[in-house]
Every structure is written in structure tokens, then in C-alpha cells.
Enzyme design. Structure first.
Site, mmCIF file in Angstrom:
data_model
loop_
_atom_site.group_PDB
_atom_site.id
_atom_site.type_symbol
_atom_site.label_atom_id
_atom_site.label_comp_id
_atom_site.label_asym_id
_atom_site.label_seq_id
_atom_site.Cartn_x
_atom_site.Cartn_y
_atom_site.Cartn_z
ATOM 1 C CE1 TYR A 49 8.241 -37.667 -33.337
ATOM 2 C CE2 TYR A 49 8.946 -35.445 -33.884
ATOM 3 C CZ TYR A 49 8.503 -36.689 -34.279
ATOM 4 O OH TYR A 49 8.338 -36.972 -35.610
ATOM 5 C CG PHE B 77 5.058 -43.935 -34.118
ATOM 6 C CD1 PHE B 77 5.010 -42.700 -34.764
ATOM 7 C CD2 PHE B 77 4.601 -44.008 -32.817
ATOM 8 C CE1 PHE B 77 4.513 -41.573 -34.124
ATOM 9 C CE2 PHE B 77 4.100 -42.878 -32.169
ATOM 10 C CZ PHE B 77 4.064 -41.664 -32.818
ATOM 11 C CG ASP B 78 8.671 -40.027 -36.658
ATOM 12 O OD1 ASP B 78 9.822 -40.238 -37.092
ATOM 13 O OD2 ASP B 78 8.014 -39.012 -36.953
ATOM 14 C CB ILE C 203 -2.269 -35.242 -34.272
ATOM 15 C CG1 ILE C 203 -1.146 -35.397 -33.244
ATOM 16 C CG2 ILE C 203 -1.944 -35.985 -35.561
ATOM 17 C CD1 ILE C 203 -0.887 -36.840 -32.831
ATOM 18 C CE1 TYR D 10 -1.023 -38.477 -38.118
ATOM 19 C CE2 TYR D 10 -0.076 -39.634 -36.254
ATOM 20 C CZ TYR D 10 0.008 -38.654 -37.209
ATOM 21 O OH TYR D 10 1.118 -37.852 -37.267
ATOM 22 C CG PHE E 207 4.124 -37.729 -29.250
ATOM 23 C CD1 PHE E 207 4.832 -37.762 -30.434
ATOM 24 C CD2 PHE E 207 2.757 -37.984 -29.274
ATOM 25 C CE1 PHE E 207 4.196 -38.027 -31.636
ATOM 26 C CE2 PHE E 207 2.110 -38.247 -30.471
ATOM 27 C CZ PHE E 207 2.828 -38.273 -31.653
#
Length: 564
Positions: free
Chosen positions: A163, A173-174, A193, A219, A236
Site C-alpha cells: 500500500y 504518510f506511509d 483501523i 485514527y 490507501f
């Protein structure tokens, strides 16, 4: 959106022509993204950065940038000053706009807290970062899907996926790609999540989709460290790499089966097979073809992974199968170093080359037998034969047709492999056979030039010529009783001595009359001369009665064979 822009421009035109106090908000949309899937509406929550300045002198009175934290609020319900409530309507994520707010739509004639003076016109430079609503659900957009999909993900499945994670503004962010490792987890177990847990359901291996998760399914108010700010919508882009369930068993699909299958693999058999190994997304991890060598192993002995050991049962020579092995029947959570990731489902496309059992005999099938068969081949016979030697998959290794004449050998002389020796025994001239030779009757684990190790060999044989032989170490044998007295019979002219020529005439007469046999495969004159020299003890060129000796060999069939 166009109507809003037009009204603003019209208003600005009126203001320029007739200077005076502002009566409404002025909106300048000076940077609008090309794509705007959603605009701010009443009751939406938004996250944005702003710089607040006074219209008169441009002095800053507040800035979210200075605080290093975006501002979060709900639009249209009075939580913001009225001018901002109006000015933020219709805004897109990543849009930049300047909102000029007159005093009666800001802090009025009173101002606030010594920061905003009375009757101040305020200017806000806004960058919108996020929009969401309490009624929002997880949004899923499929980017690509494989042509075929045998199963889709469900709760309790274990998945491996790649992802890229971004905020709604596009800020990353990731990413699993940056770690060069998939994210591996169970679905529906609370390990993810809520929005991603929901968004991953119903996916196929190889499918790509975008999952948009509102903050309250991500979150929430706390965010996640420094990577995900509070109340952030997350996007995502997901590639599903692998899926299995702990209850999964092997999946076996027959791709090609031989028309005739007289025998199937069982525990204890030794098998040779080729394979291509891939993950579920088609990425290869190993192949016997690349090594140009089959994989060889015993079945049911634990020498291969549990799933493969099970899958190798019930196979035919020449069969092709696709075998899907869940990780709990493969390499489990640990995987294999850099070759196989933990919890990977493995897909093997196998082709069975041959198999045998260490207890297998030589298999002989007579395909043609002549009507008349006066004698058959046995040990010590000299034979000529034609042959084709192949692997069990039909690959031709050797053939007597490659030479100008049939092959020649003496049975029982260890000139050919044991299995071929057995296959050539008991044949009539013109008889044809098919002979299957397991490796322990052939070239064994080491193989031979052109013959793979542990290969089962398939021979097509035809006996062309048969010359009955003599026991090893003998040059001539009697096929019945020898003359008695022998010397008298040899001395054809009765002169009490036998020179080489007379000795030769005597032996050839015995062969012609079927009373004796010379060793086949050797020059007749050379054999006779050697026999003569053995009897001519004083080397005077003739044999006398005292020099003659007789050896007698009793065979199991009670036929007496004597050599001079």
C-alpha cells in the site's frame, strides 16, 4: 462552482467602481486543483491551514502555520465566524482561496480579546487539507482487477498487501513499498483501523483499489504520531498480493493428464518432476527449469514441505498439475530468508517426469513374437539388437538407429546395465519388447552421460541375431558327448599326430554337424590357433595323444560341455 466564481467577480467589480464598506464576504479562488471530487458543504468537517491578516495594513493576527497545527472545525453551524462559514462553502481539498470578511460578519464593532480591534476587516488565506462528514462511509474505487478471481477476501482471512498511504491532500504518510515488505495481517480481527478492515474485504489477489477512510474510521482525534494528524481522512492505494485462511487445504488442479495411466504415485515412491514456483500474484520465486534439472525426492518421507508431500500422491507420469499450498502447509510465518516471505501462499506448476519404487522390478512387455522360436537368448550368447532408449516423458536419449549397424553384446558379460540385460534375456530372433528399467536396475543415483540421475529408462528392443555362446573362460564346448577316444577322432589321417590344419578341420566339422560350438564374437582362426597352442605343450607344431587334456563342465540342464 462557476456560479460562485462569477458572483464573486461581479461583486468585486461593483466594489471597485463604488468604493465603500463591504456588505458581504469576498472570495478570491486563486489556486484551484484540476480535480475536485468533493466541495465543502454545511455540516462538513474540515481541516485547513490559514494566515489571518488585517485588511488595512496586512499585519498578521493569527496563523495555523505559526502554530504548526492545522485548524479543524465544522462548517455552517456557527462554530466559525459567519464570514468564514460562508467563505469556506464550495471549497476543494488543496484549493487556496483568500476570504475577505467585513466586520459585521466577523467580530463586529466590539472586536475580541485585544487581538481584533473593533470594525476590523479580516483577510484569511486558506489552504484546505481535508473534508469529511459524520455520514461518510468508506469509499472504494477499483483501479484494476485480474481477469479471473477464484476467491475474494473475507473476515478471518490472512492477507498480504502492498500500500501507499496518503492524506486527502496527497501528502504521503506511509508506504509498504519503502520497506520492501508487504503488510501482513488477519482481517476482521481488529488488527487494522476499521476503515481499512472494511475496505480490504472482497478483494482478489492482484486487484488494485483505492480506499478512502474518514477520520472516525481511522485514527480519529488522536491521529498517529507525527505521521497522521488528528481528524485526518486517509487514502490507501492497495495491491492485494496474497490471501489465505487458516482452514485452507491444498488446492490441486489437473492441467494435463496422460490418456493412459497404469500407475499412480504412492508413499515410498521416488519421483522426478519439474516445477515453476510462484506466489499468488504470479511473481516467480524458484524453478527447476532454470537449473535444467528435475527435483528428485521420496514421497511421504518428509523431505519436502508438508503441502507438496501431500500433493505428490496420486500422480501419473506425464501429468501436469497446479498446486496451491497455504503457508501453514509450506514455510509458515517465517518464510525462507530473502526467497519466500513469511505467511506466503505458494503456487507450484509441476510436470511429472517419472517415478519408481526401490522395490520395482524390470517391466517387460512383449509387443511382437515370431511364430517360430527355436531358441532364446541367455547368458554367454552373442546377440545383435536394435533399441531406442528414452526417458519416461518420451525424451529420446540413445538409439541404435544412430549407427550403421545394430548393437552387439554378450549376455552375462556385464557389458550393459542390469535392467537391459534382463530385458534382452529369453528373446527370440525378431522378437520385439518394451522394457521399463528403474534406476536401481539402470544407472542409479549418479546417472550417466546423457542420462539424468535416478532416471527410469524406457527401451524399445528388437533381437536381430543370436549366436549361442559358451561359458566364460571357454573357447569351445561340446553340445553333447565328446568323441571317445577323442584323440582318435581328431587324428583324421590316423598318423598319430594332429597339426594345426588337421586340428582346425576337425573343430570346424564338429561345428558344422552341430556337435560343438566355438565362442561367438571372435575370429574363428584366432580361437582355433589359441586352442591348438594350449594343447601343443612342447610347441613342436603338432599335438600327440599325451598332450591332449579334457575339461568337463556339468550344467544345471545336465548337458555336458567339454573344452579341448
Amino acid at each position: 462552482m462557476d456560479l460562485i466564481i462569477s458572483s464573486v467577480l461581479l461583486f468585486l467589480h461593483v466594489v471597485n467602481c463604488s468604493p465603500g464598506p463591504l456588505v458581504d464576504v469576498v472570495v478570491d479562488r486563486y489556486d484551484i486543483p484540476k480535480v475536485c471530487p468533493r466541495e465543502v458543504q454545511t455540516e462538513d468537517f474540515i481541516r485547513y491551514h490559514f494566515n489571518g491578516t488585517f485588511h488595512t495594513d496586512g499585519k498578521t493576527f493569527d496563523s495555523s502555520h505559526d502554530r504548526g497545527k492545522a485548524f479543524i472545525s465544522q462548517v455552517g453551524l456557527g462554530r466559525l465566524i459567519t464570514g468564514m462559514d460562508r467563505g469556506l462553502q464550495g471549497m476543494c481539498v488543496n484549493e487556496r482561496r483568500r476570504i475577505t470578511v467585513p466586520p459585521h460578519l466577523a467580530y463586529g464593532s466590539i472586536g475580541t480579546g485585544g487581538v481584533i480591534p473593533p470594525d476590523a476587516v479580516l483577510v484569511y488565506d486558506i489552504l484546505l487539507l481535508d473534508i469529511w462528514n459524520a455520514e461518510d462511509k468508506v469509499q472504494i474505487r477499483t483501479l484494476s482487477k485480474p481477469p479471473s478471481c477464484n476467491r475474494t477476501t473475507v473476515a478471518s482471512d490472512f492477507v498480504r498487501y502492498h500500500y501507499n498511504g496518503t492524506l486527502l491532500s496527497g501528502e504521503a504518510f506511509d508506504s509498504s513499498y519503502s520497506r520492501n515488505a508487504t503488510y501482513d495481517t488477519y482481517l476482521g480481527q481488529g488488527n487494522l483501523i476499521k476503515g481499512v478492515d472494511e475496505g480490504l474485504l472482497g478483494m482478489c489477489v492482484g486487484e488494485r483499489r483505492v480506499i478512502i477512510v474518514p477520520p472516525f474510521l481511522a485514527y480519529g482525534e488522536k491521529g498517529y504520531g507525527t505521521q497522521v494528524p488528528p481528524q485526518a481522512t486517509l487514502v490507501f492505494e492497495v495491491l492485494m498480493v496474497d490471501v489465505f485462511n487458516p482452514k485452507d487445504d491444498l488446492i490441486m488442479e489437473v492441467k494435463q493428464a496422460p490418456e493412459v495411466c497404469t500407475r499412480r504415485t504412492v508413499t515410498g515412491d521416488y519421483i522426478r518432476y519439474h516445477y515453476n514456483g510462484t506466489f499468488q500474484d504470479g511473481t516467480p520465486f524458484d524453478s527447476s527449469y532454470q537449473r535444467n534439472s528435475t527435483y528428485n525426492t521420496y514421497i511421504g518421507k518428509g523431505y519436502v514441505i508438508k503441502g507438496m508431500d501431500k500433493a505428490l500422491h496420486g500422480l501419473c507420469i506425464g501429468e501436469r498439475r497446479r498446486i496451491t499450498v497455504p503457508p501453514h502447509m509450506a514455510y509458515g510465518e517465517d518464510g525462507v530468508r530473502d526467497l519466500i516471505p513469511g505467511s506466503a501462499v505458494l503456487v507450484f506448476d509441476i510436470h511429472v517426469i517419472d517415478f519408481h519404487n526401490p522395490k520395482d522390478p524390470v517391466e517387460i512387455k512383449v509387443t511382437h513374437k515370431p511364430q517360430e522360436c527355436n531358441m532364446t537368448s541367455e547368458a554367454d550368447d552373442l546377440i545383435q539388437y536394435r533399441y531406442n532408449c528414452s526417458l519416461m516423458d518420451g525424451t529420446l536419449l540413445y538409439s541404435s538407429d544412430q549407427y550403421n549397424s545394430p548393437s552387439i553384446t554378450t549376455l552375462g558379460a556385464n557389458k550393459v546395465i542390469m535392467g537391459l540385460e534382463k530385458g534382452l534375456s529369453g528373446m527370440c530372433v525378431s522378437e520385439r519388447r518394451e522394457v521399463v528399467v528403474p534406476p536401481h536396475w539402470g544407472h542409479g543415483e549418479n546417472g550417466a552421460e546423457g542420462v539424468p540421475s535416478s532416471a527410469v529408462l524406457f527401451f524399445e528392443l528388437e533381437l536381430v541375431e543370436l549366436q549361442k555362446g559358451v561359458p566364460d573362460g571357454y573357447m569351445f564346448v561340446w553340445l553333447g558327448d565328446s568323441p571317445d577316444p577323442l584323440f582318435t577322432a581328431m587324428d583324421l589321417n590316423s598318423d598319430k599326430e594332429v597339426p594345426l590344419e588337421e586340428f582346425s578341420d576337425f573343430l570346424m566339422l564338429q561345428v558344422k554337424e552341430g556337435k560343438g560350438r566355438l565362442r561367438p564374437g571372435f575370429d574363428t582362426n584366432s580361437i582355433i590357433k589359441e586352442m591348438f597352442n594350449n594343447q601343443d605343450r612342447n610347441k613342436d607344431g603338432k599335438i600327440v595323444e599325451d598332450e591332449l587334456t579334457v575339461n568337463v563342465v556339468e550344467e544345471s540342464e545336465q548337458v555336458t560341455r567339454d573344452e579341448l
